[in-house]
Design a protein around this motif. Structure first.
Motif, PDB file in Angstrom:
ATOM      1  N   GLU A 125       0.602   3.719   1.828  1.00 41.69           N
ATOM      2  CA  GLU A 125       0.626   4.383   3.119  1.00 41.69           C
ATOM      3  C   GLU A 125       1.361   3.504   4.111  1.00 41.69           C
ATOM      4  N   SER A 171      -6.899  10.856  13.941  1.00 46.89           N
ATOM      5  CA  SER A 171      -7.299  10.337  12.629  1.00 46.89           C
ATOM      6  C   SER A 171      -8.387  11.187  12.001  1.00 46.89           C
ATOM      7  N   GLU A 172      -9.461  11.467  12.755  1.00 49.98           N
ATOM      8  CA  GLU A 172     -10.546  12.256  12.180  1.00 49.98           C
ATOM      9  C   GLU A 172     -10.120  13.712  11.985  1.00 49.98           C
ATOM     10  N   GLN A 204       0.842  -1.186   0.000  1.00 49.94           N
ATOM     11  CA  GLN A 204       0.000   0.000   0.000  1.00 49.94           C
ATOM     12  C   GLN A 204       0.876   1.233   0.000  1.00 49.94           C
ATOM     13  N   GLU A 207      -7.948   2.407  13.982  1.00 48.98           N
ATOM     14  CA  GLU A 207      -8.607   1.204  14.476  1.00 48.98           C
ATOM     15  C   GLU A 207      -7.594   0.228  15.070  1.00 48.98           C
ATOM     16  N   ARG A 219      -7.681   6.261   9.070  1.00 48.31           N
ATOM     17  CA  ARG A 219      -8.750   5.666   9.888  1.00 48.31           C
ATOM     18  C   ARG A 219      -8.453   4.209  10.201  1.00 48.31           C
ATOM     19  N   ALA A 220      -7.905   3.491   9.231  1.00 50.22           N
ATOM     20  CA  ALA A 220      -7.558   2.093   9.479  1.00 50.22           C
ATOM     21  C   ALA A 220      -6.505   1.975  10.560  1.00 50.22           C
ATOM     22  N   SER A 274      -3.535   8.278   3.097  1.00 52.95           N
ATOM     23  CA  SER A 274      -4.870   8.649   2.647  1.00 52.95           C
ATOM     24  C   SER A 274      -5.791   8.707   3.863  1.00 52.95           C
ATOM     25  N   PRO A 275      -6.961   9.329   3.739  1.00 50.05           N
ATOM     26  CA  PRO A 275      -7.927   9.307   4.852  1.00 50.05           C
ATOM     27  C   PRO A 275      -8.274   7.888   5.272  1.00 50.05           C
ATOM     28  N   GLU A 276      -8.417   6.989   4.292  1.00 53.15           N
ATOM     29  CA  GLU A 276      -8.774   5.605   4.619  1.00 53.15           C
ATOM     30  C   GLU A 276      -7.681   4.938   5.442  1.00 53.15           C
ATOM     31  N   ALA A 277      -6.419   5.185   5.076  1.00 52.35           N
ATOM     32  CA  ALA A 277      -5.312   4.588   5.820  1.00 52.35           C
ATOM     33  C   ALA A 277      -5.235   5.160   7.228  1.00 52.35           C
ATOM     34  N   VAL A 316      -8.218  13.707   8.716  1.00 54.15           N
ATOM     35  CA  VAL A 316      -9.139  13.625   7.575  1.00 54.15           C
ATOM     36  C   VAL A 316      -9.824  14.971   7.361  1.00 54.15           C
TER      37      VAL A 316
END
Length: 540
Positions: A65, A342-343, A63, A321, A317-318, A312-315, A346
């Motif tokens: 990220e 994280s938020e 990936q 988690e 947030r992942a 990325s925003p998705e990374a 983003v």
């Protein structure tokens, strides 16, 4: 990756085509296969791994990220920057200000409110810096200005802003951390105030453990604190000197905290956070913006120096988690501390996409006022903004009662509550219907009551939440003595509150609508006075 019994990180070139030439950093916590672009599955031997390193082929996910493959690494090195600032100095408190108390990144004293303490970038966190400066400054070693200066120059270049004054730094030894945090906590939350805040959290079902919240926080923060910036008049950067931190991590810490120092010098609105009490959700919004902006600077700096692509925003947030998998803190507090990064990141990415660093500067001058604006950036970017605000004073419905503590949990807090009580159901859709809330712990004569008023965006969503609360499985039912009532768009949890008071809360309590931080200040003129007074106290 284990190489010769030692963990290493491999940083391949653009498409991971030349592993034999890739720089290897020993004593790093994990291995990331990091191509310059794309996301695909590749065999190790297809990139020469067998010959270059003598390892057996296996599938790895590539990936663009930095997503750690190990949850411990995730919580120790990456997005979980609460370890970098675990108890830092940005205001973020409230009467229950502890839950949001970890959301900032500067050391400040949380104000009244467990929510803010937990968010530790709370205004009270700010005063920790004053304690440090007053209590053990002589024992601390200064950070060489020659080390800070080039990092500060890089931060200035990324942000397009200049430091108005130099930022001094000091090393903090790991052995000092717990005592400092304990002193900060006790100063921010006198014993009875902390107990009342914890009782409110327990009464509403946010905290069920036997251990005191104070002890849980000190255990967690003493281990994770890595640095913070003190925005009191001293304006000092602190970094923890710990053998577990490699030079690269310390460099990232200094970049992150210098980004906060630059915010402090160019966004004076944040100094007013010290005057905000019992507004954990509002302070979460402030802290998320501040942390997200510092995260972005940190990632941009790492890209410039090492070539790591910005997550990325998705990374992001992942990775958050991953950082939340092994937590001993209540979900509300863990979410407040980790997701503020994280938020917030983003959110900042969205702001930058709309208007670049000029838009980010405008946001720092007029911060988000709720977790809902952070979680849904469009609500912040739309004009006019529309943020619900339940008055903090109990009012006529609680005539004859004294408020012992209070808090606003916001969409993030509502989501955490739902996740605790209905873990098999995604809480996001119902939590996103949040349209204002406030909780109080009241003393009414010889009785005490816990009350949580929540307003939703429609009658249907309020009814769905009320049905959920009334039909919870026995193992996750409402705490003893807590009841749930509803009317129209509102739901109220209460512990034996009189019917007349419930009716007023559900039908007639006025909820204001805010369009800016200026609106909030106009409605709460005492904020400026409290902030000035607390800054004077921190300076003495």
């Amino acid at each position: 990756m284990l190489l010769g019994g030692q963990q290493v990180r491999v940083v391949p070139f653009d498409r991971a085509a030349q592993p034999a030439e890739a720089p290897i950093g020993r004593d790093i916590d994990a291995c990331f296969l990091q191509p310059g672009r794309g996301s695909e599955v590749e065999k190790v031997d297809q990139v020469g791994g067998r010959d270059a390193f003598g390892i057996e082929p296996q599938f790895v996910e590539r990936q663009p990220e930095r997503v750690p493959r190990n949850s411990r690494v995730g919580s120790e090195r990456e997005l979980g920057m609460e370890m970098i600032e675990a108890s830092s100095a940005h205001p973020a408190s409230s009467s229950v200000g502890m839950w949001s108390g970890f959301a900032g990144s500067v050391r400040a004293k949380p104000k009244r409110g467990l929510n803010g303490v937990l968010q530790a970038r709370s205004a009270r966190a700010l005063l920790v810096g004053a304690l440090l400066a007053a209590g053990c400054q002589e024992a601390q070693q200064p950070i060489d200005p020659a080390r800070i200066a080039p990092i500060a120059a890089r931060v200035e270049a990324i942000r397009g802003l200049s430091f108005r004054t130099e930022v001094p730094g000091r090393w903090l030894e790991r052995a000092e951390v717990r005592a400092i945090l304990a002193e900060d906590f006790d100063e921010a939350f006198p014993v009875e105030q902390a107990r009342e805040g914890e009782r409110l959290l327990r009464a509403l079902g946010f905290w069920r453990h036997r251990e005191s919240l104070r002890a849980a926080l000190l255990d967690h923060d003493s281990e994770w604190l890595a640095g913070f910036y003190d925005p009191t008049p001293a304006r000092i950067l602190y970094a923890v000197r710990d053998p577990a931190f490699d030079p690269s991590f310390q460099e990232e810490t200094l970049v992150h905290e210098l980004a906060h120092a630059l915010q402090d010098q160019h966004a004076p609105a944040f100094s007013l956070e010290l005057g905000i009490d019992e507004e954990g959700d509002l302070l979460f919004g402030f802290a998320a913006l501040r942390e997200g902006a510092a995260q972005w600077v940190q990632y941009q700096d790492t890209l410039n120096r090492e070539g790591w692509p910005i997550p990325s925003p998705e990374a992001a947030r992942a990775e958050a988690e991953i950082n939340l998998q092994d937590r001993t803190l209540p979900r509300l507090i863990a979410w407040g501390r980790v997701r503020v990064y994280s938020e917030g990141y983003v959110f900042v990415r969205r702001v930058l996409a709309v208007g670049g660093t000029a838009a980010l500067n405008r946001a720092l001058a007029d911060p988000p006022l709720s977790s809902a604006e952070i979680l849904h950036p469009g609500r912040y970017l739309e004009r006019p903004r529309d943020v619900p605000f339940v008055p903090s004073e109990p009012g006529a419905w609680a005539e004859g009662c004294e408020s012992l503590s209070g808090e606003v949990f916001g969409e993030l807090g509502l989501s955490a509550w739902l996740a605790d009580h209905e873990p098999q159901v995604d809480p996001s859709p119902l939590a996103a219907a949040w349209d204002g809330d406030r909780a109080w712990r009241l003393r009414c004569g010889e009785e005490t009551h816990s009350v949580w008023l929540i307003q939703f965006d429609s009658n249907e969503n309020a009814a769905a939440f009320l049905a959920t609360a009334r039909n919870l499985p026995a193992a996750r039912s409402l705490p003893p003595g807590l009841e749930a009532d509803g009317r129209g768009r509102r739901v109220v949890f209460h512990s034996g509150l009189q019917e007349a008071a419930r009716e007023q809360l559900l039908e007639s309590l006025e909820i204001a609508r805010l369009t800016s931080f200026a609106d909030y200040l106009a409605a709460n003129p005492a904020v400026r006075e409290r902030a000035a007074e607390r800054i004077r106290e921190a300076s003495e």
